[in-house]
Motif scaffolding. Structure first.
Motif, mmCIF file in Angstrom:
data_model
loop_
_atom_site.group_PDB
_atom_site.id
_atom_site.type_symbol
_atom_site.label_atom_id
_atom_site.label_comp_id
_atom_site.label_asym_id
_atom_site.label_seq_id
_atom_site.Cartn_x
_atom_site.Cartn_y
_atom_site.Cartn_z
ATOM 1 N N ASP A 55 -16.985 7.570 -2.164
ATOM 2 C CA ASP A 55 -15.783 7.379 -1.344
ATOM 3 C C ASP A 55 -15.478 8.723 -0.692
ATOM 4 O O ASP A 55 -16.079 9.747 -1.056
ATOM 5 C CB ASP A 55 -14.620 6.910 -2.242
ATOM 6 C CG ASP A 55 -13.361 6.528 -1.471
ATOM 7 O OD1 ASP A 55 -13.441 6.347 -0.232
ATOM 8 O OD2 ASP A 55 -12.290 6.430 -2.091
ATOM 9 N N VAL A 56 -14.529 8.703 0.236
ATOM 10 C CA VAL A 56 -14.162 9.939 0.944
ATOM 11 C C VAL A 56 -13.814 11.062 -0.037
ATOM 12 O O VAL A 56 -13.349 10.811 -1.145
ATOM 13 C CB VAL A 56 -12.955 9.698 1.881
ATOM 14 C CG1 VAL A 56 -13.355 8.824 3.052
ATOM 15 C CG2 VAL A 56 -11.763 9.104 1.136
ATOM 16 N N HIS A 112 -7.096 0.787 -6.648
ATOM 17 C CA HIS A 112 -7.337 -0.081 -5.487
ATOM 18 C C HIS A 112 -8.041 -1.365 -5.974
ATOM 19 O O HIS A 112 -9.215 -1.595 -5.671
ATOM 20 C CB HIS A 112 -8.202 0.683 -4.473
ATOM 21 C CG HIS A 112 -8.243 0.074 -3.113
ATOM 22 N ND1 HIS A 112 -7.454 -1.004 -2.723
ATOM 23 C CD2 HIS A 112 -8.992 0.391 -2.006
ATOM 24 C CE1 HIS A 112 -7.717 -1.312 -1.469
ATOM 25 N NE2 HIS A 112 -8.645 -0.487 -1.007
ATOM 26 N N CYS A 157 -16.263 1.862 -0.084
ATOM 27 C CA CYS A 157 -15.163 0.959 0.296
ATOM 28 C C CYS A 157 -14.816 1.064 1.772
ATOM 29 O O CYS A 157 -14.187 0.156 2.310
ATOM 30 C CB CYS A 157 -13.944 1.233 -0.571
ATOM 31 S SG CYS A 157 -13.205 2.857 -0.323
ATOM 32 N N LEU A 158 -15.242 2.158 2.421
ATOM 33 C CA LEU A 158 -14.932 2.431 3.822
ATOM 34 C C LEU A 158 -13.412 2.684 3.990
ATOM 35 O O LEU A 158 -12.644 2.101 3.235
ATOM 36 C CB LEU A 158 -15.391 1.303 4.750
ATOM 37 C CG LEU A 158 -16.863 0.884 4.663
ATOM 38 C CD1 LEU A 158 -17.148 -0.221 5.680
ATOM 39 C CD2 LEU A 158 -17.797 2.060 4.890
ATOM 40 N N PRO A 159 -12.972 3.482 4.946
ATOM 41 C CA PRO A 159 -13.781 4.123 5.971
ATOM 42 C C PRO A 159 -14.644 5.252 5.399
ATOM 43 O O PRO A 159 -14.232 5.920 4.452
ATOM 44 C CB PRO A 159 -12.727 4.690 6.930
ATOM 45 C CG PRO A 159 -11.518 4.931 6.078
ATOM 46 C CD PRO A 159 -11.539 3.838 5.056
ATOM 47 N N ARG A 170 0.891 -1.181 0.000
ATOM 48 C CA ARG A 170 0.000 0.000 0.000
ATOM 49 C C ARG A 170 0.915 1.213 0.000
ATOM 50 O O ARG A 170 1.702 1.414 0.935
ATOM 51 C CB ARG A 170 -0.922 -0.004 1.214
ATOM 52 C CG ARG A 170 -1.639 1.324 1.400
ATOM 53 C CD ARG A 170 -2.773 1.278 2.377
ATOM 54 N NE ARG A 170 -3.929 0.605 1.805
ATOM 55 C CZ ARG A 170 -5.175 0.695 2.275
ATOM 56 N NH1 ARG A 170 -5.425 1.431 3.345
ATOM 57 N NH2 ARG A 170 -6.165 0.063 1.693
ATOM 58 N N LEU A 213 -3.489 -0.772 -2.596
ATOM 59 C CA LEU A 213 -3.943 0.616 -2.792
ATOM 60 C C LEU A 213 -2.747 1.499 -3.134
ATOM 61 O O LEU A 213 -1.717 1.470 -2.451
ATOM 62 C CB LEU A 213 -4.652 1.198 -1.556
ATOM 63 C CG LEU A 213 -5.184 2.640 -1.651
ATOM 64 C CD1 LEU A 213 -6.503 2.795 -0.892
ATOM 65 C CD2 LEU A 213 -4.182 3.658 -1.134
ATOM 66 N N SER A 229 -8.679 11.771 0.101
ATOM 67 C CA SER A 229 -8.025 10.476 0.278
ATOM 68 C C SER A 229 -6.769 10.627 1.123
ATOM 69 O O SER A 229 -6.306 11.748 1.386
ATOM 70 C CB SER A 229 -7.658 9.900 -1.097
ATOM 71 O OG SER A 229 -8.816 9.423 -1.734
ATOM 72 N N MET A 230 -6.215 9.477 1.505
ATOM 73 C CA MET A 230 -4.968 9.503 2.287
ATOM 74 C C MET A 230 -3.881 10.201 1.471
ATOM 75 O O MET A 230 -3.711 9.909 0.288
ATOM 76 C CB MET A 230 -4.552 8.076 2.647
ATOM 77 C CG MET A 230 -5.475 7.455 3.675
ATOM 78 S SD MET A 230 -4.979 5.771 4.133
ATOM 79 C CE MET A 230 -5.704 4.825 2.794
ATOM 80 N N ASN A 252 -11.175 9.641 -7.783
ATOM 81 C CA ASN A 252 -9.936 9.210 -7.118
ATOM 82 C C ASN A 252 -9.514 7.783 -7.518
ATOM 83 O O ASN A 252 -9.985 7.245 -8.518
ATOM 84 C CB ASN A 252 -10.130 9.335 -5.600
ATOM 85 C CG ASN A 252 -11.236 8.413 -5.076
ATOM 86 O OD1 ASN A 252 -11.719 7.550 -5.794
ATOM 87 N ND2 ASN A 252 -11.624 8.605 -3.841
ATOM 88 N N ASN A 253 -8.652 7.192 -6.680
ATOM 89 C CA ASN A 253 -8.163 5.835 -6.964
ATOM 90 C C ASN A 253 -9.299 4.812 -7.090
ATOM 91 O O ASN A 253 -9.241 3.909 -7.927
ATOM 92 C CB ASN A 253 -7.135 5.392 -5.907
ATOM 93 C CG ASN A 253 -7.563 5.702 -4.469
ATOM 94 O OD1 ASN A 253 -8.696 6.125 -4.223
ATOM 95 N ND2 ASN A 253 -6.655 5.501 -3.522
HETATM 96 N N1 NVA Z 1 -9.740 6.845 -1.676
HETATM 97 C C1 NVA Z 1 -9.394 6.371 -0.358
HETATM 98 C C2 NVA Z 1 -9.659 4.904 -0.233
HETATM 99 C C3 NVA Z 1 -9.356 4.313 1.121
HETATM 100 C C4 NVA Z 1 -9.579 2.845 1.188
HETATM 101 C C5 NVA Z 1 -7.941 6.699 -0.065
HETATM 102 O O1 NVA Z 1 -7.104 6.518 -0.958
HETATM 103 O O2 NVA Z 1 -7.647 7.143 1.043
#
Ligand code: NVA
Ligand code: CP
Length: 301
Positions: free
Chosen positions: A219-220, A131, A259-261, A104, A126, A223-224, A161-162
Motif C-alpha cells: 500500500d502507499v 479498512h 488496494c489502490l490508489p 470514512r 476506512l 496514507s491520507m 498502516n490501516n
Molecule cells: N492506507 C491508505 C489506504 C487508501 C485506500 C490510506 O489510508 O490513505
C-alpha cells in the motif's frame, strides 16, 4: 433488536464473512447477467467522507443504486459536521432518516462513537486504523482466483498502516499466516499484533516475508493524513518497493494485491501493476460486489 455494525472484520463471525464472500461472487454474476435485483428499494445509505475517495464512494453509491436504493454523499465541508456539531448528535439525526451510514474518517473512535448513538448499521469506509470493506473485496478476489486462503501464507510489505492492521484481523478470521516486512518504527498497531499472536510475524527484510508466499500485498507509504511525512517516508521505505523480481521469490501461484490508489515507482514498480500475477483491478471491481453483499447482509437478512 441490537443493530449490527461493520467497523472491523471482528464484528462478524468467520462463517458470516465466508458467506459474505460467496454472496459477493453471486451478486457479481447476477450483475454480469443483467439480472435486476432490488431488495433495497426506498432504502438510503448516508456516506460521510472526511477523506478523499474514488473506489469507496463509487462502489457504495453504484451498489445502492443497483440494489434499488440510494446513497447520499456528505462531506464535512458542506455539512454541520465540519462546523463542530457533535458526532453523537449527528449520529442520532442521520440514523433517524437513513437506513445505514458509511463513514470514512481519521480517528477510529469517531466510528465507535457514531455507532454507539446510531439506530442503524454503521459501516467503516476506512479509518486511520482499519479498512475492512477493502479486505472483503480482497478476500473475494483471492477466492475467485485461487480458492480458499485458509492455511496459505500472505506477505505484507511496507507501512504497517490501516490496511496492514486489517490484514492482521483477516489472518485471524480466515486462518492464514501473515508475514509483515516493514522498517523499524512503522510496525502495525501493537493491539492488533497482540491479538493475532504467532499467526503474524515481523521482519525487516521484504525478501524473507515474500519467500514462499501465496499472496503479496503493499500500500502507499504515506496514507491520507500523513502528507507532511511523505518526503521522509520515501527515503525510509525505498528498500520496500514490490517488483516482479521480488515476487519471483514467492510461491509460483502468488497473486499481487494493492488496494489502490497506487504510486507506481514507489511502493510498487510500474511493471508489477500490469504483471499477470497482479489482480489489483479485480480487487477494485470487487469492492462493488463485496459491499453489495455487506449492505444486503446488514439491511435485508
Ligand atoms: N492506507 C491508505 C489506504 C487508501 C485506500 C490510506 O489510508 O490513505
Ligand atoms: N481502496 C480504496 O479505498 O480506494 P479509495 O480511497 O479510492 O476509496
Amino acid at each position: 433488536m441490537t443493530v449490527r455494525h461493520f467497523l472491523s472484520l471482528m464484528d462478524c463471525t468467520t462463517a458470516e464473512l465466508t458467506s459474505l464472500l460467496k454472496r459477493g461472487i453471486e451478486l457479481k454474476s447476477l450483475h454480469r447477467q443483467g439480472v435486476i435485483y432490488e431488495p433495497l428499494k426506498n432504502r438510503v445509505l448516508a456516506m460521510i467522507f472526511e477523506k478523499a475517495s474514488t473506489r469507496t464512494r463509487v462502489s457504495f453509491e453504484a451498489g445502492m443504486i443497483q440494489l434499488g436504493g440510494q446513497a447520499i454523499f456528505l462531506s464535512p465541508r458542506d455539512t454541520q459536521l465540519g462546523r463542530g456539531e457533535p458526532i453523537e448528535d449527528s449520529a442520532r439525526v442521520l440514523s433517524s432518516m437513513c437506513d445505514a451510514v458509511m463513514i470514512r474518517t481519521f480517528a477510529h473512535q469517531t466510528l465507535e462513537t457514531f455507532a454507539q448513538y446510531s439506530q442503524v448499521p454503521v459501516i467503516n469506509g476506512l479509518s486511520d486504523d482499519l479498512h475492512p470493506c477493502q479486505l472483503l473485496a480482497d478476500m473475494q478476489t483471492y477466492l475467485e482466483h485461487r480458492g480458499s486462503i485458509q492455511g496459505k501464507t500472505v506477505a505484507w510489505i511496507g507501512d504497517g498502516n490501516n490496511m496492514c492492521n486489517t490484514f492482521i484481523q483477516a489472518a485471524m478470521q480466515f486462518d492464514f499466516q501473515l508475514k509483515v516486512a516493514c522498517p523499524e518504527g512503522y510496525e502495525p498497531d501493537q493491539q492488533f499484533l497482540a491479538a493475532a499472536g504467532d499467526r503474524v510475524t515481523l521482519t525487516r527484510d521484504p525478501r524473507e516475508a515474500v519467500a514462499g508466499a501465496h499472496l503479496v500485498n503493499t500500500d502507499v507509504w504515506a496514507s491520507m493524513g500523513q502528507e507532511d511525512e511523505a518526503q521522509a517516508r520515501l527515503k525510509r521505505f525505498a528498500p520496500y518497493q514490490v517488483t516482479p523480481e521480488l515476487l519471483d521469490l514467492a510461491d509460483k501461484s502468488v497473486l499481487f494485491m494493492h488496494c489502490l490508489p497506487a504510486h507506481r515507482g514507489e511502493e510498487v514498480s510500474a511493471e508489477l501493476m500490469d504483471d499477470p500475477r497482479s489482480v489489483v483491478f479485480d480487487q477494485a471491481e470487487n469492492r462493488l460486489h463485496a459491499q453489495k453483499a455487506l449492505v444486503e447482509f446488514l439491511l435485508v437478512d
